[in-house]
Structures are given as C-alpha cells and as structure tokens.
Design a protein around this motif. Structure first.
Motif, PDB file in Angstrom:
ATOM      1  N   SER A  69       0.861  -1.175   0.000  1.00 54.36           N
ATOM      2  CA  SER A  69       0.000   0.000   0.000  1.00 54.36           C
ATOM      3  C   SER A  69       0.900   1.228   0.000  1.00 54.36           C
ATOM      4  O   SER A  69       2.038   1.177   0.466  1.00 54.36           O
ATOM      5  N   PRO A  72       0.099   4.243   5.245  1.00 54.10           N
ATOM      6  CA  PRO A  72      -0.450   3.424   6.335  1.00 54.10           C
ATOM      7  C   PRO A  72      -1.961   3.549   6.455  1.00 54.10           C
ATOM      8  O   PRO A  72      -2.534   4.615   6.237  1.00 54.10           O
ATOM      9  N   SER A  78       1.062  -3.952  14.697  1.00 55.86           N
ATOM     10  CA  SER A  78       2.452  -3.961  14.287  1.00 55.86           C
ATOM     11  C   SER A  78       3.299  -3.233  15.304  1.00 55.86           C
ATOM     12  O   SER A  78       2.844  -2.300  15.959  1.00 55.86           O
ATOM     13  N   PRO A  81       4.163   0.527  13.067  1.00 58.49           N
ATOM     14  CA  PRO A  81       2.923   0.799  12.322  1.00 58.49           C
ATOM     15  C   PRO A  81       3.095   1.706  11.117  1.00 58.49           C
ATOM     16  O   PRO A  81       2.238   1.726  10.248  1.00 58.49           O
ATOM     17  N   LEU A  82       4.191   2.445  11.033  1.00 56.95           N
ATOM     18  CA  LEU A  82       4.391   3.268   9.850  1.00 56.95           C
ATOM     19  C   LEU A  82       4.931   2.468   8.676  1.00 56.95           C
ATOM     20  O   LEU A  82       4.740   2.844   7.536  1.00 56.95           O
ATOM     21  N   TYR A  84       4.739  -1.220   8.287  1.00 58.30           N
ATOM     22  CA  TYR A  84       3.951  -2.389   7.899  1.00 58.30           C
ATOM     23  C   TYR A  84       2.846  -2.633   8.914  1.00 58.30           C
ATOM     24  O   TYR A  84       2.894  -2.153  10.034  1.00 58.30           O
ATOM     25  N   ALA A  85       1.848  -3.394   8.469  1.00 54.55           N
ATOM     26  CA  ALA A  85       0.755  -3.800   9.350  1.00 54.55           C
ATOM     27  C   ALA A  85       0.589  -5.310   9.224  1.00 54.55           C
ATOM     28  O   ALA A  85       0.711  -5.872   8.139  1.00 54.55           O
ATOM     29  N   PHE A  96       4.007  -0.655   3.694  1.00 55.97           N
ATOM     30  CA  PHE A  96       3.668   0.693   3.268  1.00 55.97           C
ATOM     31  C   PHE A  96       4.861   1.323   2.547  1.00 55.97           C
ATOM     32  O   PHE A  96       5.901   1.581   3.154  1.00 55.97           O
TER      33      PHE A  96
END
Length: 145
Positions: A69, A72, A78, A81-82, A84-85, A96
């Motif tokens: 993607s 985010p 995660s 979180p910035l 990958y999730a 991301f």
C-alpha cells in the motif's frame, strides 16, 4: 490578444523554454514504463526479499498474503505501524511504500542502502508475523557478514 512570436537564438532556431530539449520522455520512449519508477522499484525490491524468505520458510509462510500500500492504514497490529501492518486473523502482511522509501537515518543515502532498507522492513515484518526474533529466523544465513 496578439500572439507572441517565438524568440530566436543566434542561429535563427526557436528558443526553447529554460533551455530544454524538445523530447522530454525517457530513453525507453513514452510507450514503455519508466524503469526508475518508485512504485515498481519498491515492489521489485520487496518481492526479492520475500522470495528469499519464502524459499527458506515455505511452511511458515504458506497461505500468508503479503501486499503493498502507498500509505499506512488504520488496520492490523504492528511494532512498526508506519512501515507495515500485520493481521494474523486474515493471515496478511501489508507493507507501506511511502514511509519506507522516505525513512530517514540511513548512514549512507544511496540506492543500494535504500534497497537494503526495504529488505530489512520486509524481514522485520515477517519476523513479527511469525513471532520470532530476527536472528532466529534464518540461522547462519548472515554469518559471512
């Protein structure tokens, strides 16, 4: 409103805006995709790192969907979180692109180190998904470094 006449240089050739050449497309031409595209370059580097991990861990990564993607989203869990999730319920990892490509702090900011950072983010995402430590995931693989 009167039309402006094109400016001419000393040889009588019409001057171009800011000294640019008339052809602005890449060497590959306008019909082929740009080989330096950020999106395809990111996916190529990330898929290379994923292929390595899938070859070494086929059972653990069987059926895990790994996607990309641009930015985010507010889904998954995660530790980063910035970048990958992770969603274990749906067996998926979402990387991301923009935060990974724009990350600061590389000791050398060149194409090779950016490519290695993409692989590092893929590796960390898979480690976190599997619940394993990075040095336990591929024992002995990085010993020659």
């Amino acid at each position: 409103m009167a039309k402006r006449a094109a400016r001419r240089d000393r040889q009588g050739v019409a001057a171009r805006r800011h000294g640019r050449r008339p052809i602005r497309s890449s060497l590959s031409g306008p019909s082929l995709p740009n080989p330096e595209n950020r999106i395809t370059g990111f996916e190529f580097d990330a898929r290379g790192a994923l292929t390595l991990l899938q070859q070494h861990l086929p059972e653990e990564l069987h059926g895990v969907r790994i996607g990309f993607s641009s930015v985010p989203l507010a889904i998954g869990e995660s530790g980063q979180p910035l970048f990958y999730a992770i969603d274990r319920a749906s067996r998926s990892i979402l990387l991301f692109r923009m935060p990974i490509q724009r990350a600061r702090g590389l000791h050398v900011d060149d194409a090779e180190h950016r490519r290695l950072f993409v692989g590092h983010c893929v590796y960390r995402a898979v480690c976190e998904y599997l619940g394993r430590e990075p040095w336990d995931l591929l024992p002995g693989y990085f010993d020659h470094y």
